[in-house]
Design a protein around this motif. Structure first.
Motif, short mmCIF file in Angstrom:
data_model
loop_
_atom_site.label_atom_id
_atom_site.label_comp_id
_atom_site.label_asym_id
_atom_site.label_seq_id
_atom_site.Cartn_x
_atom_site.Cartn_y
_atom_site.Cartn_z
N PHE A 59 -44.82 5.78 28.80
CA PHE A 59 -44.11 4.79 29.61
C PHE A 59 -45.07 3.74 30.16
CE2 PHE A 59 -42.95 3.29 33.83
CZ PHE A 59 -41.70 2.71 33.59
N LEU A 60 -46.21 4.19 30.69
CA LEU A 60 -47.19 3.27 31.26
C LEU A 60 -47.75 2.34 30.19
CD1 LEU A 60 -48.94 5.78 33.65
CD2 LEU A 60 -47.38 3.92 34.31
N ARG A 61 -48.11 2.90 29.04
CA ARG A 61 -48.62 2.08 27.94
C ARG A 61 -47.60 1.02 27.54
NH1 ARG A 61 -49.19 4.07 22.31
NH2 ARG A 61 -47.30 5.20 22.84
N ASN A 62 -46.33 1.42 27.45
CA ASN A 62 -45.27 0.49 27.05
C ASN A 62 -45.00 -0.57 28.10
OD1 ASN A 62 -45.00 1.80 24.59
ND2 ASN A 62 -43.35 3.12 25.32
N ASN A 63 -45.50 -0.37 29.31
CA ASN A 63 -45.37 -1.36 30.38
C ASN A 63 -46.69 -2.08 30.65
OD1 ASN A 63 -42.59 -1.46 31.86
ND2 ASN A 63 -42.88 0.65 31.17
N ASN A 64 -47.56 -2.07 29.65
CA ASN A 64 -48.82 -2.83 29.67
C ASN A 64 -49.79 -2.38 30.76
OD1 ASN A 64 -50.24 -4.78 28.19
ND2 ASN A 64 -49.94 -6.28 29.81
N VAL A 65 -49.78 -1.10 31.06
CA VAL A 65 -50.73 -0.53 32.01
C VAL A 65 -51.92 -0.01 31.20
CG1 VAL A 65 -51.09 1.27 33.75
CG2 VAL A 65 -48.89 0.08 33.62
N ALA A 66 -53.13 -0.35 31.62
CA ALA A 66 -54.34 0.11 30.93
C ALA A 66 -54.74 1.49 31.46
CB ALA A 66 -55.48 -0.89 31.15
N PHE A 67 -55.61 2.15 30.71
CA PHE A 67 -56.12 3.47 31.07
C PHE A 67 -57.62 3.37 31.25
CE2 PHE A 67 -52.07 4.07 29.23
CZ PHE A 67 -51.54 5.20 29.80
N SER A 68 -58.11 3.78 32.43
CA SER A 68 -59.52 3.56 32.75
C SER A 68 -60.44 4.51 31.98
CB SER A 68 -59.77 3.67 34.25
OG SER A 68 -59.50 4.97 34.71
N ASP A 69 -61.58 3.95 31.63
CA ASP A 69 -62.65 4.66 30.97
C ASP A 69 -63.61 5.12 32.06
OD1 ASP A 69 -64.11 5.62 28.87
OD2 ASP A 69 -64.91 3.69 28.23
N GLY A 70 -64.48 6.04 31.75
CA GLY A 70 -65.44 6.49 32.76
C GLY A 70 -66.00 7.84 32.43
N ARG A 95 -57.59 0.19 26.99
CA ARG A 95 -58.62 0.89 27.77
C ARG A 95 -59.36 -0.15 28.60
NH1 ARG A 95 -62.71 3.77 24.21
NH2 ARG A 95 -63.41 1.65 23.89
N ILE A 96 -59.53 0.14 29.88
CA ILE A 96 -60.26 -0.75 30.78
C ILE A 96 -61.58 -0.08 31.16
CG2 ILE A 96 -59.01 0.11 32.82
CD1 ILE A 96 -59.25 -2.77 33.97
N SER A 97 -62.67 -0.84 31.05
CA SER A 97 -64.01 -0.33 31.38
C SER A 97 -64.68 -1.32 32.32
CB SER A 97 -64.86 -0.21 30.10
OG SER A 97 -64.25 0.62 29.17
N TRP A 98 -65.41 -0.78 33.29
CA TRP A 98 -66.10 -1.61 34.26
C TRP A 98 -67.59 -1.69 33.93
CZ3 TRP A 98 -61.55 0.51 35.38
CH2 TRP A 98 -60.66 -0.24 36.16
N SER A 99 -68.15 -2.90 34.15
CA SER A 99 -69.60 -3.08 34.00
C SER A 99 -70.24 -3.41 35.35
CB SER A 99 -69.89 -4.19 33.00
OG SER A 99 -69.27 -5.40 33.38
N GLY A 100 -69.42 -3.56 36.38
CA GLY A 100 -69.89 -3.85 37.73
C GLY A 100 -68.69 -4.12 38.61
N PRO A 101 -68.93 -4.32 39.92
CA PRO A 101 -67.82 -4.60 40.83
C PRO A 101 -67.03 -5.85 40.41
CG PRO A 101 -69.83 -4.11 42.04
CD PRO A 101 -70.22 -4.25 40.59
N GLY A 102 -65.76 -5.67 40.14
CA GLY A 102 -64.91 -6.79 39.75
C GLY A 102 -65.11 -7.26 38.32
N LYS A 103 -66.00 -6.61 37.57
CA LYS A 103 -66.28 -7.02 36.19
C LYS A 103 -65.80 -5.93 35.25
CE LYS A 103 -70.32 -9.71 37.41
NZ LYS A 103 -71.74 -9.92 37.20
#
Length: 109
Positions: A59-70, A95-103
């Motif tokens: 459901f989340l994927r179909n509503n354009n919600v990303a899944f965090s990496d880590g 998949r959403i991945s962070w490289s720094g605060p806000g990045k």
């Protein structure tokens, strides 16, 4: 830039948690039983089984919600587990991945 406005930050135990990237309120989450947790500035839903968690991930994927990496069992790894090992899901997800605060970067997996 991606049109993703929300991301799953936890799929720990029975709890699935979603946070926002901006200020938009995710009313579509509240309509399916997510509850806002002010302490974490996140929307939380509890499910009882892996199958229910996989349905929620779909459901989340179909509503354009990303899944965090880590680290460890992060939401992106959980989605892959449900898709690749359990065969509960099919197809790509963001998949959403962070490289720094806000990045951060978002890619299809």
């Amino acid at each position: 830039m991606s049109d993703v406005k929300f991301y799953v930050y936890t799929m720990s135990g029975k709890k699935t948690g979603v946070k926002r990237l901006g200020f938009e309120k995710p009313t579509f989450l509240e309509q399916i039983g997510f509850v806002y947790d002010q302490e974490f500035d996140a929307w939380i839903k509890v499910v009882d089984s892996d199958f229910e968690k996989a349905e929620l991930a779909d459901f989340l994927r179909n509503n354009n919600v990303a899944f965090s990496d880590g680290r460890e069992w992060n939401p992106a790894e959980m989605f892959q587990y449900f898709r690749d090992d359990k065969k509960f899901l099919e197809g790509n997800f963001k998949r959403i991945s962070w490289s720094g605060p806000g990045k951060y970067s978002i890619c299809d997996v």
